[in-house]
Write a protein that holds these residues in place. Structure first.
Motif, short mmCIF file in Angstrom:
data_model
loop_
_atom_site.label_atom_id
_atom_site.label_comp_id
_atom_site.label_asym_id
_atom_site.label_seq_id
_atom_site.Cartn_x
_atom_site.Cartn_y
_atom_site.Cartn_z
N VAL A 53 0.84 -1.16 0.13
CA VAL A 53 -0.04 -0.09 0.06
C VAL A 53 0.93 1.36 0.10
O VAL A 53 0.31 2.15 -0.60
N PHE A 54 2.06 1.27 0.82
CA PHE A 54 2.80 2.40 0.85
C PHE A 54 3.52 2.53 -0.55
O PHE A 54 3.53 3.68 -1.12
N LEU A 55 3.84 1.57 -1.45
CA LEU A 55 4.33 1.43 -2.59
C LEU A 55 3.32 2.05 -3.63
O LEU A 55 3.77 3.04 -4.45
N ASP A 56 2.01 1.67 -3.44
CA ASP A 56 1.03 2.02 -4.28
C ASP A 56 0.72 3.76 -4.21
O ASP A 56 0.65 4.33 -5.18
N VAL A 57 0.85 4.11 -2.80
CA VAL A 57 0.66 5.63 -2.57
C VAL A 57 1.83 6.25 -3.14
O VAL A 57 1.70 7.17 -4.06
N GLN A 58 3.09 5.97 -3.22
CA GLN A 58 4.17 6.61 -3.77
C GLN A 58 3.98 6.65 -5.23
O GLN A 58 4.41 7.47 -5.89
N LEU A 59 3.64 5.25 -5.85
CA LEU A 59 3.44 5.02 -7.46
C LEU A 59 2.35 6.36 -7.81
O LEU A 59 2.51 6.72 -8.99
N ALA A 113 -0.87 0.01 -12.03
CA ALA A 113 -1.61 -1.16 -12.84
C ALA A 113 -1.39 -2.56 -12.36
O ALA A 113 -2.09 -3.42 -12.27
N VAL A 114 0.02 -2.63 -11.69
CA VAL A 114 0.29 -3.89 -10.67
C VAL A 114 -0.30 -3.87 -9.51
O VAL A 114 -0.88 -4.88 -8.86
N THR A 115 -0.14 -2.83 -9.05
CA THR A 115 -0.30 -2.59 -7.47
C THR A 115 -1.56 -2.69 -7.03
O THR A 115 -2.16 -3.12 -5.90
N ASN A 116 -2.58 -2.03 -7.82
CA ASN A 116 -4.03 -2.03 -7.63
C ASN A 116 -4.69 -3.34 -7.42
O ASN A 116 -5.55 -3.64 -6.73
N PRO A 117 -4.38 -4.43 -8.50
CA PRO A 117 -5.18 -5.82 -8.34
C PRO A 117 -4.50 -6.37 -7.17
O PRO A 117 -5.42 -7.04 -6.46
N VAL A 118 -3.14 -6.13 -6.76
CA VAL A 118 -2.73 -6.86 -5.62
C VAL A 118 -3.46 -6.27 -4.40
O VAL A 118 -3.81 -6.90 -3.54
N ILE A 119 -3.64 -5.08 -4.06
CA ILE A 119 -4.35 -4.65 -3.07
C ILE A 119 -5.72 -4.86 -3.00
O ILE A 119 -6.22 -5.36 -1.95
N ALA A 120 -6.36 -5.06 -4.15
CA ALA A 120 -7.71 -5.61 -4.34
C ALA A 120 -7.79 -7.02 -3.58
O ALA A 120 -8.76 -7.44 -3.09
N ILE A 121 -6.73 -7.86 -4.15
CA ILE A 121 -6.66 -9.45 -3.49
C ILE A 121 -6.47 -9.13 -1.95
O ILE A 121 -7.09 -10.03 -1.12
N PHE A 122 -5.75 -8.43 -1.50
CA PHE A 122 -5.34 -8.13 -0.11
C PHE A 122 -6.79 -7.78 0.74
O PHE A 122 -6.53 -7.71 1.83
N SER A 123 -7.47 -7.01 -0.13
CA SER A 123 -8.68 -6.31 0.73
C SER A 123 -9.79 -7.31 0.99
O SER A 123 -10.82 -7.14 1.65
#
Length: 103
Positions: free
Chosen positions: A24-30, A39-49
């Motif tokens: 999530v920190f990486l996604d915010v920085q990106l 585009a890579v971190t958003n699906p990963v966050i959706a899975i973690f959600s």
């Protein structure tokens, strides 16, 4: 019935916590740098959600609540995920032992 051990559960819990926080920190920085890697971190966050995102799409990370409430949602989500993983590992170990006894 076998007693559940707290230590392996806590290891899973804190490992998931660190991984999710870093992603999530990486996604915010990106997102701040307007990178295409979101585009890579958003699906990963959706899975973690999952599973708490079934209640509301914004849970647990992107809800318009105070930081304290977001942290509570995240901890509940981590607890549920850790419990599923821990019980899954226990089930796999049990099945492996039964298979070994049969062989």
């Amino acid at each position: 019935m076998k007693k559940l051990k707290l230590r392996p559960f806590l290891i899973i819990f804190f490992t998931l916590m660190v991984i999710q926080f870093l992603i999530v920190f990486l996604d915010v920085q990106l997102t701040k740098s307007k990178s295409d890697l979101t585009a890579v971190t958003n699906p990963v966050i959706a899975i973690f959600s999952l599973p708490i995102s079934a209640i509301h799409r914004g849970l647990p990370f992107y809800v318009n609540e105070s930081l304290y409430v977001r942290a509570v949602y995240w901890m509940v989500n981590l607890f549920l995920q850790s419990a599923v993983i821990y019980l899954g590992v226990l089930s796999l170990k049990r099945v492996r032992r039964k298979i070994k006894k049969l062989a």
